[in-house]
Motif scaffolding. Structure first.
Motif, PDB file in Angstrom:
ATOM      1  N   PHE A 128       0.832  -1.209   0.000  1.00 20.89           N
ATOM      2  CA  PHE A 128       0.000   0.000   0.000  1.00 20.89           C
ATOM      3  C   PHE A 128       0.864   1.256   0.000  1.00 20.89           C
ATOM      4  O   PHE A 128       0.555   2.250  -0.676  1.00 20.89           O
ATOM      5  N   ARG A 129       1.967   1.240   0.748  1.00 23.55           N
ATOM      6  CA  ARG A 129       2.774   2.442   0.947  1.00 23.55           C
ATOM      7  C   ARG A 129       3.494   2.880  -0.324  1.00 23.55           C
ATOM      8  O   ARG A 129       4.057   3.989  -0.381  1.00 23.55           O
ATOM      9  N   MET A 158      -0.438   5.522   6.520  1.00 23.35           N
ATOM     10  CA  MET A 158      -0.650   6.735   5.730  1.00 23.35           C
ATOM     11  C   MET A 158       0.190   7.889   6.283  1.00 23.35           C
ATOM     12  O   MET A 158       0.774   8.665   5.515  1.00 23.35           O
ATOM     13  N   ARG A 159       0.251   8.013   7.599  1.00 21.28           N
ATOM     14  CA  ARG A 159       1.090   9.053   8.203  1.00 21.28           C
ATOM     15  C   ARG A 159       2.556   8.865   7.845  1.00 21.28           C
ATOM     16  O   ARG A 159       3.266   9.840   7.540  1.00 21.28           O
ATOM     17  N   GLY A 165       7.458  11.659   2.374  1.00 19.48           N
ATOM     18  CA  GLY A 165       7.414  12.525   1.204  1.00 19.48           C
ATOM     19  C   GLY A 165       6.646  11.982   0.023  1.00 19.48           C
ATOM     20  O   GLY A 165       6.648  12.605  -1.053  1.00 19.48           O
ATOM     21  N   GLU A 166       5.958  10.844   0.188  1.00 25.15           N
ATOM     22  CA  GLU A 166       5.230  10.274  -0.943  1.00 25.15           C
ATOM     23  C   GLU A 166       4.131  11.208  -1.436  1.00 25.15           C
ATOM     24  O   GLU A 166       3.901  11.328  -2.640  1.00 25.15           O
ATOM     25  N   ALA A 167       3.444  11.891  -0.507  1.00 30.21           N
ATOM     26  CA  ALA A 167       2.352  12.782  -0.909  1.00 30.21           C
ATOM     27  C   ALA A 167       2.851  13.956  -1.737  1.00 30.21           C
ATOM     28  O   ALA A 167       2.082  14.563  -2.492  1.00 30.21           O
ATOM     29  N   ASP A 168       4.129  14.290  -1.612  1.00 27.28           N
ATOM     30  CA  ASP A 168       4.685  15.407  -2.370  1.00 27.28           C
ATOM     31  C   ASP A 168       4.865  15.074  -3.845  1.00 27.28           C
ATOM     32  O   ASP A 168       5.152  15.969  -4.651  1.00 27.28           O
ATOM     33  N   HIS A 169       4.719  13.810  -4.189  1.00 24.58           N
ATOM     34  CA  HIS A 169       4.934  13.385  -5.579  1.00 24.58           C
ATOM     35  C   HIS A 169       3.627  13.028  -6.279  1.00 24.58           C
ATOM     36  O   HIS A 169       3.644  12.421  -7.351  1.00 24.58           O
ATOM     37  N   CYS A 198      -3.908  12.183   8.641  1.00 24.97           N
ATOM     38  CA  CYS A 198      -2.625  11.595   8.245  1.00 24.97           C
ATOM     39  C   CYS A 198      -1.600  12.654   7.829  1.00 24.97           C
ATOM     40  O   CYS A 198      -0.460  12.312   7.509  1.00 24.97           O
ATOM     41  N   GLY A 199      -2.002  13.924   7.812  1.00 27.15           N
ATOM     42  CA  GLY A 199      -1.071  14.990   7.463  1.00 27.15           C
ATOM     43  C   GLY A 199      -1.015  15.331   5.985  1.00 27.15           C
ATOM     44  O   GLY A 199      -0.253  16.209   5.583  1.00 27.15           O
ATOM     45  N   ALA A 200      -1.827  14.652   5.168  1.00 27.97           N
ATOM     46  CA  ALA A 200      -1.745  14.867   3.723  1.00 27.97           C
ATOM     47  C   ALA A 200      -2.413  16.161   3.275  1.00 27.97           C
ATOM     48  O   ALA A 200      -2.014  16.736   2.260  1.00 27.97           O
TER      49      ALA A 200
END
Length: 412
Positions: A128-129, A158-159, A165-169, A198-200
């Motif tokens: 998932f990650r 998710m956090r 840094g996955e959400a940044d991409h 989760c901070g996203a």
């Protein structure tokens, strides 16, 4: 070669919900065998085919390997030796990793049925990650299945993804796609609840994230907190079955309150203009469709004036209609008013109050549009007038029509 129904179709059938789209996975076949059987290839990154009769999607069972950051950082492997269990293991949530054979038998290696009964959203495996889009998908499913909880271990995962840094991409188009789908769900506020948890949200929509903790005047906003109000407005838009442009406008109408100088809080003087500027930034970053960004811009700039319009005379009403481009786009103006109604009713204890501004403004628009602008323009030209002078004559006639309709006065 064997085919299995998979994913949302199986999940929704088990929940007793309508099944709108069916997806299938094919085990034991090659792309050439699918084409020979009459299937139409449509997949860009991996082999997906359309059934020759039903046009439903059939994907070859596949595995995937992480090769880089973001949504596109994968290498896919689809071959006859890939098993159904291997294919299901790469899916996001256990409730989406259930397959159904042609004889109706369910294949559920990851406990999806148990999580459906327990109403839990839980990731399938640590794979998932590897895909940040899954953060958005989980948040969207939380909005759809508003009575489902999120498994603590999935929230922690998710956090961790956000911290890594996955959400940044995330690709802007995919962010918008998932946000748009989430906005149209039963309880859209839950999508933002999960993204905050989760901070996203701070990564993808910091303009929305910063609304929480910002106070408002309690006499207008009993809920006080701007972020809470924003989510109440959004859920009201779902309750009133508003279309996507209205829901996006509800999400973004108060962005400027997040940048109000602290020395004037809880007042938010000038927040409408700041909201419009921030909306432009968000829309450009996420490549929001014009229909959504243009309606949201009108709502951001004018919702305060629309709320106060009961105090306006005929002249001020006509000028408000002009700023909203209501004469050229009356259908859009109705959606603007719907967004404003959501804003007015998205407040603690005020959810059932009427919104008379909508009927009054629509009546004013009807009266103003009854004016024969072509005839007035022709008469003005015969008197030697041109350009803005003709526009002033049209505005004067519209103002008089609104005043006559409402029995009011023609204000300057």
């Amino acid at each position: 070669m064997r085919t299995f129904r998979v994913g949302g179709a199986v999940r929704d059938a088990l929940l007793g919900l309508p099944v709108h789209d069916e997806d299938w996975v094919v085990v034991g076949a090659t792309p050439d065998e699918m084409i020979d059987a009459g299937y139409l290839p449509v997949g860009k990154d991996f082999p997906v085919f359309l059934h020759p009769d039903t046009r439903e999607e059939y994907a070859l069972a596949r595995t995937e390997r992480k090769t880089g950051r973001g949504y596109h950082g994968f290498a896919f492997h689809a071959a006859p030796d890939v098993t159904l269990d291997q294919d299901l293991a790469r899916r996001d949530l256990t409730i989406n990793a259930i397959a159904q054979a042609e004889d109706g038998a369910l294949i559920d290696p990851h406990g999806g049925q148990q999580d459906l009964r327990a109403k839990v959203l839980r990731h399938v495996t640590e794979a998932f990650r590897e895909d940040p889009v899954r953060i958005l998908r989980v948040a969207r499913f939380a909005a759809r299945f508003s009575d489902f909880s999120l498994a603590p271990e999935t929230l922690e995962l998710m956090r961790a993804m956000v911290k890594e840094g996955e959400a940044d991409h995330l690709v802007p188009e995919r962010v918008w796609q998932e946000l748009a789908r989430g906005l149209m769900e039963h309880k859209p506020s839950r999508m933002f609840e999960m993204l905050r948890a989760c901070g996203a949200l701070e990564r993808i929509l910091p303009e929305v994230e910063r609304l929480w903790g910002v106070p408002q005047r309690a006499e207008y906003h009993p809920e006080v907190d701007t972020g809470v109000h924003n989510m109440m407005v959004l859920d009201m838009s779902a309750r009133l079955q508003a279309p996507l442009p209205v829901r996006f406008a509800c999400l973004t109408h108060d962005l400027g309150k997040g940048t109000t100088p602290e020395d004037i809080l809880p007042k938010h003087i000038g927040h409408e203009q700041r909201s419009a500027a921030l909306l432009k930034t968000v829309s450009n970053r996420l490549r929001v469709p014009n229909e959504c960004r243009e309606l949201a811009d009108v709502v951001a700039r004018e919702h305060g004036n629309i709320h106060r319009s009961e105090e306006f005379g005929a002249g001020a009403l006509v000028r408000l209609l002009e700023r909203c481009d209501a004469f050229r786009k009356p259908q859009r103006f109705e959606l603007v008013l719907l967004a404003c109604e959501c804003d007015a009713r998205g407040r603690l204890g005020l959810e059932e109050r009427p919104y008379p501004q909508k009927d009054r403004l629509l009546a004013a628009l009807g009266a103003a549009r009854s004016v024969d602008t072509a005839a007035i323009a022709e008469q003005a030209r015969e008197r030697g007038l041109a350009g803005d002078q003709i526009g002033a004559q049209i505005q004067k006639a519209r103002t008089e029509a609104v005043a006559a309709h409402s029995g009011g006065h023609v204000d300057p």
